[in-house]
Each structure stands twice: as C-alpha cells, then as structure tokens.
Scaffold this motif. Structure first.
Motif, PDB file in Angstrom:
ATOM      1  N   GLY A   9       0.845  -1.185   0.034  1.00  0.00           N
ATOM      2  CA  GLY A   9       0.074   0.154  -0.064  1.00  0.00           C
ATOM      3  C   GLY A   9       0.634   1.292   0.201  1.00  0.00           C
ATOM      4  O   GLY A   9       0.371   2.135  -0.099  1.00  0.00           O
ATOM      5  N   GLN A  24       3.238   2.342  -6.524  1.00  0.00           N
ATOM      6  CA  GLN A  24       2.403   2.010  -5.327  1.00  0.00           C
ATOM      7  C   GLN A  24       2.351   0.361  -5.103  1.00  0.00           C
ATOM      8  O   GLN A  24       1.986  -0.230  -6.170  1.00  0.00           O
ATOM      9  N   GLU A  26       1.044  -3.045  -4.341  1.00  0.00           N
ATOM     10  CA  GLU A  26      -0.241  -3.555  -4.081  1.00  0.00           C
ATOM     11  C   GLU A  26       0.076  -5.058  -3.267  1.00  0.00           C
ATOM     12  O   GLU A  26      -0.957  -5.202  -2.272  1.00  0.00           O
ATOM     13  N   SER A  27       0.874  -5.831  -3.823  1.00  0.00           N
ATOM     14  CA  SER A  27       0.998  -7.252  -2.660  1.00  0.00           C
ATOM     15  C   SER A  27       2.546  -7.613  -3.222  1.00  0.00           C
ATOM     16  O   SER A  27       3.053  -7.286  -3.913  1.00  0.00           O
TER      17      SER A  27
END
Length: 172
Positions: A9, A24, A26-27
C-alpha cells in the motif's frame, strides 16, 4: 532500501526500465519482490527486489498535489486557444537556416565559395550564426552534399571545384 522497510500500500520511487517513477505496492509477488502499479502509466510492474526502490514518496508532496487538483475548476482546465495572428507574425520573422543562408550568400557573391567562407560571410551579414557548434562549416558541407546527392539535377547547389560550391544555373 531494505526489504523490511517496504509496506504493502506504500508509494515509492522505483527504477522501472531505467526511469525513476512513482509506484504503489499492491501485494507481495509469489516469486519474491512485490506487485506494484506505475502511478504515471497505470501499468502493473514487478519490483524484483528492494534495491530497485529508491525511497518512499513523501505524503506531503502527494497531499499538496491533491489539493491543487481539487482547486482546479473544469473551466480553467481547458487549454486556451492560440492567437494565430501572433504566431503568423513570428513565422514571417523566422531566421534563415544555415543552408538557406548559404544559398543567399552564394546568390549575392556570384562566385564559388567554400563552406568556411560561407559561414564567415553569413555571420558578418547577420544571416545565420552557429548555435555553438565547433565545426559549422563541416555541417554545412555535409548538408550541401546531401542535397546534391538526393535531389540530383533539381539541387540548388552545384560543386564547382573540390570544396567549392555555387548556385545551380537558374536557381537564384
């Protein structure tokens, strides 16, 4: 950056295809690293290791950008039309190119000149000056030869002798 400093995040600067971009996270990726989105293009990217991350994007910078975007009204976001009358005046005052200035010099001189003489005369008369190149005469020589080769009989220049050029007959 260290691997333990990266959070899902979070927004980071990263090297993607040799460019510094904002991403960014995400995972986490199954093979290691992270799945992220390039914020400038919206494309998904795989950050393979923490070394590709250059640092965290500061929240103050993002918030300031969001405030500016929120304050822009849709009516002001439309680009203003360009006044064509002003741009046409600027086009008529456009300076000569190097090759056009050489053509003008040869037309005024009526004798073959080498490119060094042409460059010096152009500068004296104020037709054209080099933007800072070290060998403008070599560039002009190349441009004239290129025109002679590509245009053939329709070229504006003719090679008079070795290193000397004149205007082709009927071209002035």
């Amino acid at each position: 950056m260290a691997k333990n400093q990266v959070t899902v995040g979070g927004k980071y600067y990263a090297m993607v295809t040799k460019k510094r971009v904002e991403v960014q996270i995400e995972s986490e990726h199954a093979d290691g690293g992270w799945n992220a989105i390039n914020l400038s293009t919206g494309k998904k990217v795989h950050i393979q290791n923490a070394e590709r991350l250059l640092g965290e994007v500061k929240a103050t910078k993002v918030k300031a950008k969001a405030v500016v975007e929120a304050s822009v009204e849709p009516a002001t976001a439309v680009p203003k039309r360009v006044d064509k009358s002003k741009s046409q005046d600027a086009a008529t005052e456009k300076p000569l190119s190097c090759i056009a200035a050489a053509l003008k010099i040869l037309g005024e001189c009526n004798e073959p000149l080498n490119t060094q003489q042409m460059i010096a005369t152009m500068a004296e008369k104020g037709y054209w000056t080099s933007p800072g190149g070290k060998t403008p005469h070599a560039t002009l020589y190349s441009a004239i030869l290129r025109e002679i080769i590509t245009r053939g009989d329709e070229s504006r220049f003719v090679k008079a002798e070795r290193g000397l050029f004149k205007i082709a007959s009927g071209k002035n």
